[in-house]
Enzyme design. Sequence first.
Site, short mmCIF file in Angstrom:
data_model
loop_
_atom_site.label_atom_id
_atom_site.label_comp_id
_atom_site.label_asym_id
_atom_site.label_seq_id
_atom_site.Cartn_x
_atom_site.Cartn_y
_atom_site.Cartn_z
N ASP B 2 33.98 34.20 38.19
CA ASP B 2 35.03 33.81 37.47
C ASP B 2 34.79 32.84 36.69
O ASP B 2 34.35 31.49 37.18
CB ASP B 2 36.36 33.69 38.60
CG ASP B 2 36.70 34.82 39.15
OD1 ASP B 2 36.37 35.81 38.60
OD2 ASP B 2 37.22 34.64 40.18
N ASP B 121 43.30 47.12 40.74
CA ASP B 121 43.87 46.07 41.72
C ASP B 121 44.68 47.12 42.67
O ASP B 121 45.80 47.42 41.91
CB ASP B 121 44.42 44.65 41.57
CG ASP B 121 43.23 43.93 40.52
OD1 ASP B 121 42.29 43.79 41.08
OD2 ASP B 121 43.92 43.21 39.92
#
Lengths: 196, 242
Positions: B2, B121
């Site tokens: 990230d 997701d």
Amino acid sequence: MKVAIVKYNAGNIHSVMHALKRVGVDGILTDNFEELKSADKVIFPGVGEAGTTMKYLQERNLDKLIKDLKQPVIGICLGQQLMCSRSEEGDTDCLGIFDVPVLKFQPQRHEDKVPHIGWNTIDNCKSNLFKGFDKSEFVYFVHSFYVPVCEWTIAETDYINPFSASLHKDNFYATQFHPEKSGSTGERILKNFLDI
Amino acid sequence: MDIANGRTVKGTNFVNLRDAGDPVELGKLYSMQGADELVFLDITASHEGRKTFTELVERIAAEISIPFTVGGGIHELSDVERLLKAGADKVSVNSAALKRPELITEIADNFGSQVCVVAIDGKQTEDGWKCFLNGGRIPTDRGLFEWAKEANDRGAGEILFTSMDHDGVKNGYPNEALRKLSEILTIPVIASGGAGKMEHFRDAFIEGNADAALAASVFHFSEIPIPELKQYLCSENIPIRL
């Protein structure tokens, strides 16, 4: 050493430039005839669709130029396919350096996913391109079409069926896989090509 | 990894890195250790952050010799073009594609399916597996399997599936859902989120039938060294690059 990369409407050209830099060579990206003819080595990369790419090359006479090159030339991925006689992708007439057709993968089982994306081994390597290889090395592939095993095959991979991972005839070399994305193995292959 | 403002976030505890926050340094280390592919996710949303991220992608492309995917903040074709131009091999789209599925078709038509990773997701609800937006914060009515199939049919090249019930818990990947995805899809499925030990990777491949497995923190915190993991998977007869 002067290494020229054929500039045309294909993807991944910059990845090839970067990979050359990592092995210590500054490549020139060009579609200038004189530059290409006078280079010590020529790289013909490619990610894209066969029909539109051939049309682009023909419109600029780059098709004839590539076929007539006398120094070591290497085609990568779509580059290899375009060096063959004909491609099932868009039923396209190609350069015809290797007299063998390019076929579309026909999945046999559910696990046979197309495009073939990922790392696979190359075997039966028989060329200076693979100098120093003493075991099955992994290289990175991204493709939906393949060149069958033929008299010019210098490395094979088996995915769905055996196919040509690499070809060689006279001064022309080609790889279906991407040496510029194949880690240290790919860098060795590029170095070997530069040493030819 | 990230990325926020050009730096890797979520801590790392590498001792041999000059700069553990530099994604390029970390990416190089993983690449040397045998990672097969890297994923960089831009978690800044600002315009300035995006520019920094694009510059980072250029550096990654110049210095790292294995394929890499970038994601985060991709809403339209021009975002894809910018990142591919900077040197990314693939882009991953998530919420924007769920909101506007045509984005997948556009990417596939313009750059090829191999460029287009669709990240999903998912979370198990009373009505089965559902898709979530914005990093799992906003629920939707879309069923996981139905959306994955649509993405497949629209030209996605790969599906990256993260179960919010499993992510960060370190109890293994959602193998049942992965297996079902792999049964209904004709493109590769990447398992993401849930790895805590080496056996979890094996299970994702054997029980979940996943084509690839992604992990972050177990690598960032050196809990599972990549070379050891690959040796282990090889000894479990999973075909893997060593």
